[in-house]
Design a protein around this motif. Structure first.
Motif, PDB file in Angstrom:
ATOM      1  N   HIS A  67     134.345  30.347  -4.972  1.00 47.63           N
ATOM      2  CA  HIS A  67     135.222  31.302  -4.298  1.00 47.63           C
ATOM      3  C   HIS A  67     136.663  31.038  -4.710  1.00 47.63           C
ATOM      4  O   HIS A  67     136.933  30.095  -5.463  1.00 47.63           O
ATOM      5  CB  HIS A  67     135.039  31.246  -2.781  1.00 47.63           C
ATOM      6  CG  HIS A  67     135.436  29.954  -2.121  1.00 47.63           C
ATOM      7  ND1 HIS A  67     134.972  28.723  -2.513  1.00 47.63           N
ATOM      8  CD2 HIS A  67     136.271  29.711  -1.066  1.00 47.63           C
ATOM      9  CE1 HIS A  67     135.482  27.779  -1.736  1.00 47.63           C
ATOM     10  NE2 HIS A  67     136.296  28.348  -0.854  1.00 47.63           N
ATOM     11  N   ASP A  71     141.695  25.271  -3.685  1.00 44.48           N
ATOM     12  CA  ASP A  71     141.125  23.953  -4.017  1.00 44.48           C
ATOM     13  C   ASP A  71     139.917  24.065  -4.958  1.00 44.48           C
ATOM     14  O   ASP A  71     139.418  23.056  -5.453  1.00 44.48           O
ATOM     15  CB  ASP A  71     140.788  23.124  -2.764  1.00 44.48           C
ATOM     16  CG  ASP A  71     139.901  23.818  -1.751  1.00 44.48           C
ATOM     17  OD1 ASP A  71     139.941  25.061  -1.656  1.00 44.48           O
ATOM     18  OD2 ASP A  71     139.164  23.117  -1.031  1.00 44.48           O
ATOM     19  N   HIS A  72     139.492  25.302  -5.248  1.00 46.18           N
ATOM     20  CA  HIS A  72     138.366  25.530  -6.160  1.00 46.18           C
ATOM     21  C   HIS A  72     138.789  26.154  -7.481  1.00 46.18           C
ATOM     22  O   HIS A  72     137.977  26.269  -8.397  1.00 46.18           O
ATOM     23  CB  HIS A  72     137.309  26.392  -5.463  1.00 46.18           C
ATOM     24  CG  HIS A  72     136.792  25.726  -4.225  1.00 46.18           C
ATOM     25  ND1 HIS A  72     135.573  25.099  -4.177  1.00 46.18           N
ATOM     26  CD2 HIS A  72     137.376  25.535  -3.016  1.00 46.18           C
ATOM     27  CE1 HIS A  72     135.418  24.550  -2.978  1.00 46.18           C
ATOM     28  NE2 HIS A  72     136.496  24.798  -2.256  1.00 46.18           N
ATOM     29  N   ASP A 163     131.928  26.481  -0.315  1.00 47.45           N
ATOM     30  CA  ASP A 163     132.111  25.990   1.040  1.00 47.45           C
ATOM     31  C   ASP A 163     131.277  26.885   1.946  1.00 47.45           C
ATOM     32  O   ASP A 163     131.277  28.082   1.766  1.00 47.45           O
ATOM     33  CB  ASP A 163     133.575  26.090   1.451  1.00 47.45           C
ATOM     34  CG  ASP A 163     134.523  25.303   0.547  1.00 47.45           C
ATOM     35  OD1 ASP A 163     134.076  24.688  -0.416  1.00 47.45           O
ATOM     36  OD2 ASP A 163     135.726  25.341   0.793  1.00 47.45           O
ATOM     37  N   HIS A 219     133.414  17.440  -1.647  1.00 47.01           N
ATOM     38  CA  HIS A 219     134.321  18.281  -0.862  1.00 47.01           C
ATOM     39  C   HIS A 219     134.533  17.677   0.531  1.00 47.01           C
ATOM     40  O   HIS A 219     134.328  18.310   1.559  1.00 47.01           O
ATOM     41  CB  HIS A 219     133.776  19.720  -0.769  1.00 47.01           C
ATOM     42  CG  HIS A 219     134.766  20.740  -0.286  1.00 47.01           C
ATOM     43  ND1 HIS A 219     135.137  20.847   1.040  1.00 47.01           N
ATOM     44  CD2 HIS A 219     135.468  21.692  -0.934  1.00 47.01           C
ATOM     45  CE1 HIS A 219     136.001  21.836   1.174  1.00 47.01           C
ATOM     46  NE2 HIS A 219     136.233  22.364  -0.007  1.00 47.01           N
TER      47      HIS A 219
HETATM   48 ZN    ZN Z   1     137.242  24.203  -0.317  1.00 45.17          ZN
END
Ligand code: ZN
Ligand code: ZN
Length: 256
Positions: A67, A71-72, A163, A219
């Motif tokens: 997504h 942070d990805h 996530d 994560h």
């Molecule tokens: Zn994340």
């Protein structure tokens, strides 16, 4: 770090194991799978910048994006330093091309069409990804559209679900997986119904329902797990109830 597991299969290296932001415990999330014919990367947090420590850059590289939370994808600004001789294919759910195109461009960073090797962005449709190995892709539960992946290659199944909150699609994707890689944003017993993430018990429950053989937690929320010792505590507490549990740290490699 020593390689854990049986030699001869795919090697999975956790390049970044933090959720949300970089801290002393590591970089934001990215995982590298070295398969026989391809190098595969799962998400492009800041950890992705370390990929060239592990790959020769001679194989086609496939990058799966869960997504668009930063942070990805924040590590995509380092793509320009790689020399991927067989090019890069980025795969994501519907809308990924437009979403990435809005960020990976001037004035923020070097656009895809200006890096030194071919970059293709492709979208999964009807649960399948247009790549030369078998990938199933299903939506997860998160505040923004987010997709989990089941990768079947070299005779093994690796599932990647982050996530997410607890959901049936995570179990479906992880069915009989040799390795389920999932998130551990929360501490044991913690819940966050407004911003779905997993605690260790949730992750183990998904792995058990799916009959996944091993479960790698990554994560780890940067604000929640402030030290590696806090991650080790998860291993001490839960490995006795799920022996296939792997509590990851940056630069750990396992064989699948
Ligand atoms: Zn994340
Ligand atoms: Zn997210």
């Amino acid at each position: 770090m020593p390689v854990q597991g049986q030699p001869g299969g795919m090697q999975v290296t956790f390049l970044g194991t933090n959720g949300w932001y970089d801290s002393l415990t590591g970089n934001t999330c990215s995982t590298l799978i070295r398969a026989r014919d391809y190098d595969i990367i799962l998400d492009a947090g800041n950890g992705v910048a370390k990929a060239d420590r592990y790959i020769t850059q001679d194989k086609p590289v496939y990058l799966f994006i869960s997504h668009l939370h930063l942070d990805h994808i924040i590590g995509l600004h380092t793509l320009v330093k790689f020399r991927l001789k067989k090019g890069l294919t980025i795969c994501g759910g519907p809308g990924i091309a437009g979403g990435l195109g809005a960020i990976v461009r001037e004035p923020y960073t070097v656009p895809f069409d200006t890096v030194q090797y071919p970059v293709t962005v492709t979208e999964c449709a009807d649960g399948a990804c247009p790549v030369p190995f078998t990938v199933t892709c299903l939506p997860l539960v998160h505040p923004v559209p987010c997709f989990g992946y089941n990768l079947n290659l070299d005779g093994k199944v690796i599932t990647y679900c982050t996530d997410t909150g607890v959901c049936d699609n995570a179990v479906t994707l992880a069915r009989d997986a040799d390795l389920l890689i999932t998130e551990c944003g929360l501490k044991p017993g913690q819940k966050s119904p407004d911003w779905p993430h997993l605690n260790p018990e949730d992750a183990i429950s998904i792995a058990r329902q799916a009959k996944a053989r091993r479960l790698a937690l990554m994560h780890f929320g940067a604000e929640v797990y402030r030290t590696i010792e806090e991650r080790d505590e998860i291993k001490r507490r839960f490995a006795p109830v799920f022996p296939g549990l792997i509590v990851t740290q940056d630069d750990m490699t396992i064989e699948v």
